[in-house]
Design a protein around this motif. Structure first.
Motif, PDB file in Angstrom:
ATOM      1  N   SER A  58       2.747 -15.871  -7.252  1.00  0.00           N
ATOM      2  CA  SER A  58       1.909 -15.867  -8.454  1.00  0.00           C
ATOM      3  C   SER A  58       2.654 -16.388  -9.671  1.00  0.00           C
ATOM      4  O   SER A  58       2.162 -16.280 -10.784  1.00  0.00           O
ATOM      5  N   HIS A  60       5.230 -15.357 -11.377  1.00  0.00           N
ATOM      6  CA  HIS A  60       5.692 -14.462 -12.427  1.00  0.00           C
ATOM      7  C   HIS A  60       7.212 -14.471 -12.491  1.00  0.00           C
ATOM      8  O   HIS A  60       7.888 -14.040 -11.568  1.00  0.00           O
ATOM      9  N   ILE A  81       6.014 -10.561  -6.509  1.00  0.00           N
ATOM     10  CA  ILE A  81       6.677 -10.431  -5.216  1.00  0.00           C
ATOM     11  C   ILE A  81       7.618 -11.621  -5.055  1.00  0.00           C
ATOM     12  O   ILE A  81       7.294 -12.730  -5.472  1.00  0.00           O
ATOM     13  N   ASN A 139       6.075  -5.105   0.132  1.00  0.00           N
ATOM     14  CA  ASN A 139       5.593  -6.203   0.952  1.00  0.00           C
ATOM     15  C   ASN A 139       6.155  -6.104   2.362  1.00  0.00           C
ATOM     16  O   ASN A 139       5.450  -6.303   3.355  1.00  0.00           O
ATOM     17  N   VAL A 142       4.130  -3.547   4.256  1.00  0.00           N
ATOM     18  CA  VAL A 142       2.812  -4.022   4.693  1.00  0.00           C
ATOM     19  C   VAL A 142       2.957  -4.842   5.967  1.00  0.00           C
ATOM     20  O   VAL A 142       2.219  -4.663   6.940  1.00  0.00           O
ATOM     21  N   PHE A 143       3.976  -5.724   5.972  1.00  0.00           N
ATOM     22  CA  PHE A 143       4.083  -6.591   7.136  1.00  0.00           C
ATOM     23  C   PHE A 143       4.640  -5.867   8.351  1.00  0.00           C
ATOM     24  O   PHE A 143       4.331  -6.256   9.477  1.00  0.00           O
ATOM     25  N   ILE A 146       1.567  -4.591   9.963  1.00  0.00           N
ATOM     26  CA  ILE A 146       0.866  -5.649  10.685  1.00  0.00           C
ATOM     27  C   ILE A 146       1.579  -5.930  12.002  1.00  0.00           C
ATOM     28  O   ILE A 146       0.945  -6.084  13.048  1.00  0.00           O
TER      29      ILE A 146
ATOM     30  N   ALA C  94      -2.310   0.814  -7.249  1.00  0.00           N
ATOM     31  CA  ALA C  94      -2.561  -0.413  -6.492  1.00  0.00           C
ATOM     32  C   ALA C  94      -1.966  -0.312  -5.096  1.00  0.00           C
ATOM     33  O   ALA C  94      -2.562  -0.763  -4.119  1.00  0.00           O
ATOM     34  N   THR C  98      -3.847  -0.426  -1.101  1.00  0.00           N
ATOM     35  CA  THR C  98      -3.387  -1.115   0.092  1.00  0.00           C
ATOM     36  C   THR C  98      -3.215  -0.157   1.255  1.00  0.00           C
ATOM     37  O   THR C  98      -3.628  -0.427   2.374  1.00  0.00           O
TER      38      THR C  98
ATOM     39  N   LEU D  60      -3.415  -5.735  -8.353  1.00  0.00           N
ATOM     40  CA  LEU D  60      -3.739  -5.915  -6.944  1.00  0.00           C
ATOM     41  C   LEU D  60      -3.889  -7.386  -6.589  1.00  0.00           C
ATOM     42  O   LEU D  60      -3.469  -7.810  -5.524  1.00  0.00           O
ATOM     43  N   PHE D  63      -0.409  -9.795  -9.848  1.00  0.00           N
ATOM     44  CA  PHE D  63       1.029  -9.554  -9.719  1.00  0.00           C
ATOM     45  C   PHE D  63       1.426  -9.308  -8.267  1.00  0.00           C
ATOM     46  O   PHE D  63       2.446  -9.773  -7.805  1.00  0.00           O
ATOM     47  N   ARG D  64       0.612  -8.535  -7.561  1.00  0.00           N
ATOM     48  CA  ARG D  64       0.920  -8.256  -6.166  1.00  0.00           C
ATOM     49  C   ARG D  64      -0.174  -8.816  -5.270  1.00  0.00           C
ATOM     50  O   ARG D  64      -0.555  -8.220  -4.269  1.00  0.00           O
ATOM     51  N   GLY D  65      -0.673 -10.006  -5.611  1.00  0.00           N
ATOM     52  CA  GLY D  65      -1.748 -10.593  -4.828  1.00  0.00           C
ATOM     53  C   GLY D  65      -1.346 -10.838  -3.389  1.00  0.00           C
ATOM     54  O   GLY D  65      -2.160 -10.734  -2.475  1.00  0.00           O
ATOM     55  N   TYR D  66      -0.076 -11.125  -3.182  1.00  0.00           N
ATOM     56  CA  TYR D  66       0.378 -11.430  -1.836  1.00  0.00           C
ATOM     57  C   TYR D  66       0.345 -10.195  -0.953  1.00  0.00           C
ATOM     58  O   TYR D  66       0.070 -10.283   0.248  1.00  0.00           O
ATOM     59  N   ASP D  67       0.596  -9.011  -1.522  1.00  0.00           N
ATOM     60  CA  ASP D  67       0.439  -7.768  -0.775  1.00  0.00           C
ATOM     61  C   ASP D  67      -0.992  -7.604  -0.318  1.00  0.00           C
ATOM     62  O   ASP D  67      -1.259  -7.166   0.798  1.00  0.00           O
ATOM     63  N   LEU D  69      -3.035  -9.937   0.280  1.00  0.00           N
ATOM     64  CA  LEU D  69      -3.232 -10.830   1.421  1.00  0.00           C
ATOM     65  C   LEU D  69      -2.818 -10.133   2.714  1.00  0.00           C
ATOM     66  O   LEU D  69      -3.531 -10.165   3.721  1.00  0.00           O
ATOM     67  N   GLY D  70      -1.637  -9.464   2.663  1.00  0.00           N
ATOM     68  CA  GLY D  70      -1.192  -8.712   3.834  1.00  0.00           C
ATOM     69  C   GLY D  70      -2.185  -7.629   4.215  1.00  0.00           C
ATOM     70  O   GLY D  70      -2.457  -7.403   5.387  1.00  0.00           O
ATOM     71  N   GLU D  71      -2.744  -6.998   3.194  1.00  0.00           N
ATOM     72  CA  GLU D  71      -3.708  -5.924   3.424  1.00  0.00           C
ATOM     73  C   GLU D  71      -4.956  -6.471   4.111  1.00  0.00           C
ATOM     74  O   GLU D  71      -5.485  -5.865   5.050  1.00  0.00           O
ATOM     75  N   PHE D  73      -4.980  -9.007   5.970  1.00  0.00           N
ATOM     76  CA  PHE D  73      -4.644  -9.393   7.332  1.00  0.00           C
ATOM     77  C   PHE D  73      -4.424  -8.216   8.248  1.00  0.00           C
ATOM     78  O   PHE D  73      -4.620  -8.349   9.452  1.00  0.00           O
TER      79      PHE D  73
END
Lengths: 489, 78, 134, 265
Positions: A58, A60, A81, A139, A142-143, A146, C94, C98, D60, D63-67, D69-71, D73
């Motif tokens: 993003s 940042h 991230i 992060n 999360v992975f 998955i 947030a 998740t 969501l 800033f943590r948009g990539y998280d 994405l993981g969610e 997936f």
């Protein structure tokens, strides 16, 4: 340094896009086949051409942290991230994508083309790449989740009662480990206010000794690490998973869990670098895993089960390198992980070949295989030598470095353990070799239709790679060592 | 005061859901637990999360549980 | 040290412990799954409580929001200073969003597995299912 | 060693570790509130007001948009795994079984009420998805509400007679579209920033353009994918729509496959 980081997210995003596409194209076998092969070439290509650097998701940038209000102990933080890509990540990514490619080719070759199954392979590839690259602890979490579900799916796809049970156990304990990782993250977030790993390690160093909350966070994260990498209390669950998947997929699963071990251990060491007890704890669990894994491997009479326990005990050996805690030991551990996944992959591919050719992997039913498939027998002998650390091959280099590192760290007794493990591994696998290829009086029928040319090609390529790394170890080892030194753990 | 009662209700209903022998009842109690948890989230100023918890935890997941239970026992108790 | 916060943390602890107990000790496969759900709920409650600020308000810019704020280079930072130091901590919220979805996903997979395992073994007891192994 | 002894030993070990773990967890959580600090949350509260009113949505999806994405997936992974569990796309192939109906009939009142309620839930879900950046809510709760509406009708009327009838293929298409919206919006940010700045940022908010990278008038619009709204949330509503589609399709698929399951023997 920043300008070259554009391609880094594609290592994760492209597999995800391809997974979506092949899932969408399920039952259109030709397109699935075509897309899989083309995308695999791209997947191998991207890590090679990407240059080292960090990627800011993003966009940042690093921002001021207003320490007086936010109570963050360092002046500047990453708000988004971050992925970081260095030498170790590059080597791990290349090995991971190449072995995934081999597994997918083996799956396609066996006419088991199913878009859904391919999608799970791609998602597990993406998840393990993300774990290797992630510089952000949430992060990473999360992975890992998955990855757990995707690996369970790969096992479930076999559709046998045992595979369902193995997957269910894996998911149940995955819940516990996931919760413990997340609770550890929550404790760190509450008491340091950060999620980025680099920032977190700086903040913890700036704050002096760990808070009592931080200590519990170490314990919880270590518990999660033990599960994700299949070490001591969870070795049975992991070996169950390897054993019940298709063997060519087990080759992939062991790569993923060994690389997750390396990635997560690096995270632990970076975040809690000042905390000495962590190393002793890791070393203890590693030794347990080595001993129990090799003892269990010696007892098995079924090729896939035997290989599963060998894979688990070798993961213990990688963890021994981390447990030593010196840069030399850690580098040797990572190097051993790479060598080991190559030779374990050969053995699993041979198991897959044996399973197709003779329709069983029970050792006492097999026999006289050398007359049928001399090449595979020869490569299996070489792979046995490779995995048990016999000189011209790669594992010799890493085990020798491990022994050196343990002597240097003041625990030369560990060197004996490494040698004993090599002997035990050698005995276990050479027994399997004898029972499959030499033993007179086989009770199985040879399936003449299975030629397995692709599997033969794969194992020959892999054994050549093992030999190459064994002859020129510094090609791989030096970048790893420099990277570990630069981390300053 | 009401928020403390909710906290107590969550803890108690979690225990009850586990101890309860009849699985249908235990899922109903679980629904109650999820809904009180959503209310607590609201008291703790997390409105977004309360919405998700209320719909996922208190409606959809218990529904999936009930269907799974129906499929496993075919409507009878074990 | 806000008493409601402490109570909330302890409730979360009770949820986690109850879930662990069910997951490790219960024999019924659906009870195990309920335990997994409870563990997830407990961890979520911990995260939410981290985000709670006693006397704060919901992290949603209502009165301070400038409809005319131009989207360039965060020039209005100071306008939100008061909001930022009074609103509750928004990051953990947030993360919980998740985690709820993660929990729901793993839960549905486990439920599906439970149904299939029941079809194979005709029992919900894990002990009977895993009999004669390892 | 007998199995029962083994089991008992394992139970004792599990019990002891359970007691220790519970003690540690409770003890830690009891004193945890003394250590809490605002940390990053303060920064997020400070910066987010420039993008959209709802700070949590900004964290969501920006800033943590990539998280997130993981969610998305993990939901897709779970859906695919559920389908594999019931045999779809597994290595043994999928045999379509005849759909069993739940034997217990629903009452008249249930049948009368369920459909209007489901329609209300679907409409409510759509509003939640579309207003995610302003009010509490967003893609996840909205999608879950719609899936709940579908699930309600399926439970009351049965899979075949439900008025909200989705086919399997249709739901797979929806979830594919949802996930692709998210993934490709990210790729768009990557491409646009690489084109104008040299360094690519995945999931860069091309609508808000917080660092003035994509200059005004790039493709004839002011900014790429800007939402026509004075609050300038940029790509957030589009991501919300993608996530909403994906969640509604995913949860409905899981419900559908669970409803279709039956005894093998």
């Amino acid at each position: 340094m920043l300008n070259n980081s554009t391609l880094i997210p594609l290592m994760v995003v492209l597999p995800l896009i391809m997974a979506i596409l092949v899932n969408f194209l399920h039952q259109k076998d030709k397109s699935v086949k075509f897309i899989s092969i083309v995308s695999l070439i791209v997947f191998v290509f991207i890590p090679v051409v990407t240059l080292y650097g960090v990627h800011l998701f993003s966009g940042h940038l690093r921002t001021g942290s207003f320490p007086e209000v936010s109570k963050i102990l360092i002046p500047e933080v990453y708000m988004g991230i971050v992925y970081s890509y260095g030498a170790v990540q590059k080597i791990l990514m290349v090995v991971l994508t190449i072995l995934t490619g081999f597994s997918v080719l083996a799956v396609i070759n066996k006419k088991m083309i199913s878009g859904v199954y391919m999608a799970m392979i791609f998602i597990s590839l993406a998840a393990s790449s993300a774990i290797i690259l992630a510089d952000d602890i949430f992060n990473f979490f999360v992975f890992t989740e998955i990855l757990v579900v995707a690996q369970a799916a790969l096992v479930i796809a076999v559709q046998e009662a045992k595979s369902f049970k193995a997957a269910f156990k894996y998911m149940i304990f995955g819940t516990i480990s996931g919760a413990s990782i997340l609770l550890g993250i929550a404790l760190l977030l509450g008491s340091y206010g950060l999620l980025n790993i680099t920032d977190l390690s700086h903040a913890i160093q700036a704050g002096g000794a760990l808070t009592p909350i931080g200590l519990v966070a170490v314990a919880l994260l270590t518990l999660g690490w033990l599960y994700e990498s299949g070490l001591f209390p969870f070795h049975i669950i992991k070996s169950n998973i390897y054993e019940n998947a298709r063997p060519e997929i087990s080759a992939l699963l062991q790569v993923q869990s060994k690389f997750v071990l390396v990635a997560m251990a690096l995270i632990l060491f970076r975040v809690f670098s000042g905390y000495a007890l962590l190393k002793s704890v890791i070393l203890g669990f590693a030794i347990f895993t080595v001993v129990i894994g090799s003892v269990m491997a010696l007892q098995q009479v079924e090729l896939r089960k035997l290989l599963s326990f060998v894979a688990v005990s070798q993961a213990g050996l990688v963890a021994v390198g981390f447990g030593l805690g010196t840069p030399f030991g850690i580098a040797a551990g990572i190097f051993h992980a790479i060598n080991d996944v190559l030779s374990m992959a050969i053995l699993f591919f041979i198991a897959s070949f044996v399973y197709d050719k003779f329709k069983t992997t029970k050792l006492d039913e097999l026999g006289e295989g050398l007359q049928v498939v001399p090449l595979v027998g020869f490569v299996m002998l070489l792979a046995t030598l490779a995995i048990s650390g016999v000189p011209p091959f790669n594992s010799y280099q890493s085990e020798w470095r491990l022994i050196q590192a343990s002597a240097q760290a003041g625990v030369p007794e560990l060197g004996i353990l490494v040698i004993l493990l090599s002997v035990a591994t050698f005995v276990a696998i050479i027994k399997a070799f004898y029972m499959i290829f030499m033993k007179p009086g086989s009770k199985v029928e040879v399936n003449k239709e299975v030629r397995g040319n692709l599997t033969k090609a794969i194992i020959v390529i892999l054994i050549l790679a093992c030999l190459l790394i064994g002859l020129f170890p510094n090609m791989v080892y030096d970048p790893i060592y420099n990277f570990v030194v630069s981390l300053g753990v | 005061m009401f928020d403390y009662i909710l906290l107590f209700a969550v803890a108690l209903s979690a225990l009850m859901a586990i101890i309860q022998e009849n699985l249908y009842k235990s899922i109903i109690i679980l629904t109650f637990e999820s809904f009180s948890l959503a209310a607590i989230f609201h008291f703790l100023l997390a409105t977004d999360v309360a919405a998700v918890q209320a719909i996922l935890g208190a409606a959809l997941l218990p529904g999936l549980f009930i269907v799974a239970l129906y499929k496993t026992t075919q409507g009878r108790d074990e | 040290m806000e008493p409601f916060q402490v109570g909330s943390f302890l409730t979360a602890g009770v949820l986690i412990v109850t879930g662990l107990w069910a997951l490790l000790m219960m024999d019924n496969i659906l009870k195990k799954i309920i335990g997994a759900n409870l563990i997830g709920d407990g961890v979520n409650l911990v995260l939410i409580t981290i985000g709670y600020r006693p006397g704060g308000f919901i992290p949603e810019v209502m009165h301070h929001f400038h409809a005319t704020a131009t989207p360039s280079s965060y020039s209005h930072l100071l306008e939100f200073g008061e909001f930022a130091s009074n609103a509750s901590y928004s990051l953990p919220f947030a993360l919980v969003l998740t985690n709820i979805v993660i929990g729901a996903s793993t839960l549905s997979v486990m439920l599906a597995l439970a149904v299939v395992l029941y079809n194979k073994y005709h029992t919900l007891s894990v002990h009977k299912m895993f009999e004669g192994e390892d | 060693m007998k199995t029962s002894d083994y089991q008992q030993g394992r139970n004792i070990i599990a019990g002891v570790s359970l007691v220790i773990a519970s003690f540690v967890i409770l003890r830690t959580l009891f004193q945890f509130s003394d250590y809490l600090i605002p940390g990053m949350s303060y920064l997020y509260n400070l910066y987010s007001g420039n993008i959209a009113p709802n700070v949590i949505t900004v964290i969501l999806f920006d800033f943590r948009g990539y998280d997130t994405l993981g969610e998305t997936f993990i939901l897709i992974t779970a859906v695919i795994t559920t389908t594999i569990v019931f045999g779809w796309g597994s290595l043994k192939g999928y045999k379509k079984k005849e759909t069993p109906e739940m034997t217990e009939k629903s009452t008249v009142i249930q049948r009368l009420m369920a459909f209007p309620l489901a329609i209300f839930l679907v409409a409510f879900g759509v509003t939640i998805v579309l207003g995610g950046h302003i009010s509490p809510g967003g893609g996840f709760p909205g999608g879950a509400v719609i899936a709940t509406g579908y699930f309600l009708t399926v439970v009351i009327y049965g899979l075949k007679k439900t008025p909200l009838r989705f086919t399997h293929r249709y739901l797979v298409n929806l979830s594919t579209i949802g996930a692709l919206i998210f993934l490709l919006t990210g790729v768009l940010g990557l491409v646009a920033t690489t084109y104008y700045y040299g360094t690519g940022y995945y999931l860069y908010n091309t609508g808000v353009d917080p660092y003035d990278i994509i200059h005004v008038g790039a493709f004839g619009w002011d900014n790429l994918l800007d939402y026509p709204d004075p609050t300038h949330p940029g790509i957030l509503p589009y991501l919300n729509i993608g996530v909403g589609l994906n969640v509604l399709a995913g949860l409905s698929l899981i419900a559908m496959f669970l409803m279709e399951a039956r005894k093998d023997e």
